[in-house]
Design a protein around this motif. Structure first.
Motif, PDB file in Angstrom:
ATOM      1  N   TYR A 249       0.871  -1.171   0.000  1.00 19.34           N
ATOM      2  CA  TYR A 249       0.000   0.000   0.000  1.00 19.34           C
ATOM      3  C   TYR A 249       0.907   1.220   0.000  1.00 19.34           C
ATOM      4  O   TYR A 249       1.529   1.541   1.008  1.00 19.34           O
ATOM      5  CB  TYR A 249      -0.916   0.015   1.229  1.00 19.34           C
ATOM      6  CG  TYR A 249      -2.152   0.852   1.025  1.00 19.34           C
ATOM      7  CD1 TYR A 249      -3.407   0.274   0.946  1.00 19.34           C
ATOM      8  CD2 TYR A 249      -2.066   2.238   0.883  1.00 19.34           C
ATOM      9  CE1 TYR A 249      -4.538   1.033   0.737  1.00 19.34           C
ATOM     10  CE2 TYR A 249      -3.191   3.007   0.670  1.00 19.34           C
ATOM     11  CZ  TYR A 249      -4.427   2.403   0.598  1.00 19.34           C
ATOM     12  OH  TYR A 249      -5.552   3.160   0.381  1.00 19.34           O
TER      13      TYR A 249
ATOM     14  N   SER B 106       1.983   5.174  -0.317  1.00 22.21           N
ATOM     15  CA  SER B 106       1.470   6.469   0.120  1.00 22.21           C
ATOM     16  C   SER B 106       2.151   7.568  -0.699  1.00 22.21           C
ATOM     17  O   SER B 106       3.366   7.524  -0.918  1.00 22.21           O
ATOM     18  CB  SER B 106       1.756   6.660   1.608  1.00 22.21           C
ATOM     19  OG  SER B 106       1.238   7.880   2.051  1.00 22.21           O
TER      20      SER B 106
ATOM     21  N   HIS C  12      -8.268   5.933  -2.000  1.00 24.88           N
ATOM     22  CA  HIS C  12      -7.894   4.540  -2.250  1.00 24.88           C
ATOM     23  C   HIS C  12      -7.807   4.283  -3.747  1.00 24.88           C
ATOM     24  O   HIS C  12      -8.698   4.670  -4.505  1.00 24.88           O
ATOM     25  CB  HIS C  12      -8.914   3.577  -1.635  1.00 24.88           C
ATOM     26  CG  HIS C  12      -8.563   2.142  -1.838  1.00 24.88           C
ATOM     27  ND1 HIS C  12      -7.470   1.558  -1.247  1.00 24.88           N
ATOM     28  CD2 HIS C  12      -9.143   1.184  -2.592  1.00 24.88           C
ATOM     29  CE1 HIS C  12      -7.396   0.283  -1.620  1.00 24.88           C
ATOM     30  NE2 HIS C  12      -8.404   0.038  -2.435  1.00 24.88           N
TER      31      HIS C  12
ATOM     32  N   ARG D 120      -6.515   0.997  -6.541  1.00 22.49           N
ATOM     33  CA  ARG D 120      -6.135  -0.409  -6.640  1.00 22.49           C
ATOM     34  C   ARG D 120      -5.739  -0.718  -8.080  1.00 22.49           C
ATOM     35  O   ARG D 120      -6.513  -0.496  -9.007  1.00 22.49           O
ATOM     36  CB  ARG D 120      -7.287  -1.319  -6.226  1.00 22.49           C
ATOM     37  CG  ARG D 120      -6.937  -2.808  -6.336  1.00 22.49           C
ATOM     38  CD  ARG D 120      -8.017  -3.737  -5.798  1.00 22.49           C
ATOM     39  NE  ARG D 120      -9.304  -3.467  -6.395  1.00 22.49           N
ATOM     40  CZ  ARG D 120     -10.462  -3.547  -5.733  1.00 22.49           C
ATOM     41  NH1 ARG D 120     -10.500  -3.869  -4.461  1.00 22.49           N
ATOM     42  NH2 ARG D 120     -11.599  -3.287  -6.340  1.00 22.49           N
TER      43      ARG D 120
ATOM     44  N   PHE E 200      -1.938  -1.411  -3.922  1.00 18.87           N
ATOM     45  CA  PHE E 200      -2.870  -0.407  -3.405  1.00 18.87           C
ATOM     46  C   PHE E 200      -2.116   0.892  -3.169  1.00 18.87           C
ATOM     47  O   PHE E 200      -0.901   0.886  -2.953  1.00 18.87           O
ATOM     48  CB  PHE E 200      -3.482  -0.851  -2.080  1.00 18.87           C
ATOM     49  CG  PHE E 200      -4.441  -2.014  -2.140  1.00 18.87           C
ATOM     50  CD1 PHE E 200      -4.871  -2.566  -3.329  1.00 18.87           C
ATOM     51  CD2 PHE E 200      -4.920  -2.546  -0.967  1.00 18.87           C
ATOM     52  CE1 PHE E 200      -5.756  -3.636  -3.360  1.00 18.87           C
ATOM     53  CE2 PHE E 200      -5.810  -3.620  -0.971  1.00 18.87           C
ATOM     54  CZ  PHE E 200      -6.228  -4.159  -2.171  1.00 18.87           C
ATOM     55  N   ALA E 201      -2.839   2.010  -3.137  1.00 14.85           N
ATOM     56  CA  ALA E 201      -2.197   3.300  -2.881  1.00 14.85           C
ATOM     57  C   ALA E 201      -3.226   4.337  -2.463  1.00 14.85           C
ATOM     58  O   ALA E 201      -4.429   4.160  -2.665  1.00 14.85           O
ATOM     59  CB  ALA E 201      -1.449   3.778  -4.124  1.00 14.85           C
TER      60      ALA E 201
END
Length: 140
Positions: free
Chosen positions: A7, A9, A54, A56, A66-67
């Protein structure tokens, strides 16, 4: 058993980065939701509503990435203490991906042979994401 999903950021450029990864790594973005579009929209400050809450990216091999953008009120310190490794079946594909991700970024270890792969290299892309790219992994 659950599989770990990275994930990432970002500091306001998540959408741009994820579309770049979609084009570079293949796969398909299946979610790209900003704060204004989310079920939490009423709780998101107006100045942050455009930031991605969010995203994907579904990769060709079934993996996912994910981010989201870091909340504006929090200090963004970048991605630290982790690299994202990608294995490719051929050295040609590994080199292609390595060169694409390196464009505008910084190569920290040029592509070269190793005991675990016919070629490997390390870089930090233009979005600050650290990558390790392996081509033709070898048995250890």
């Amino acid at each position: 058993m659950p599989q770990p999903i990275a994930y990432l950021s970002f500091d306001g450029n998540c959408k741009e980065a994820m579309y770049y990864y979609e084009q570079t790594l293949g796969g398909k973005i299946t979610v790209m939701m900003n704060g204004a579009e989310s079920p939490m929209a009423a709780m998101i400050p107006p100045e942050s509503a455009h930031r991605i809450l969010h995203a994907r990216l579904e990769l060709p091999d079934g993996g996912m990435l994910f981010a989201g953008d870091c909340p504006q009120q929090m200090p963004y310190e970048g991605i630290k203490g982790v690299s994202f490794a990608l294995n490719y079946e051929t050295t040609e594909e590994a080199n292609r991906i390595f060169n694409a991700l390196a464009e505008g970024g910084q190569i920290t270890m040029p592509m070269q042979g190793a005991f675990w792969a016919k070629c490997w290299g390390m870089l930090v892309d233009k979005y600050g994401t650290p990558w390790i790219i392996n081509g033709e992994p070898l048995p250890i």
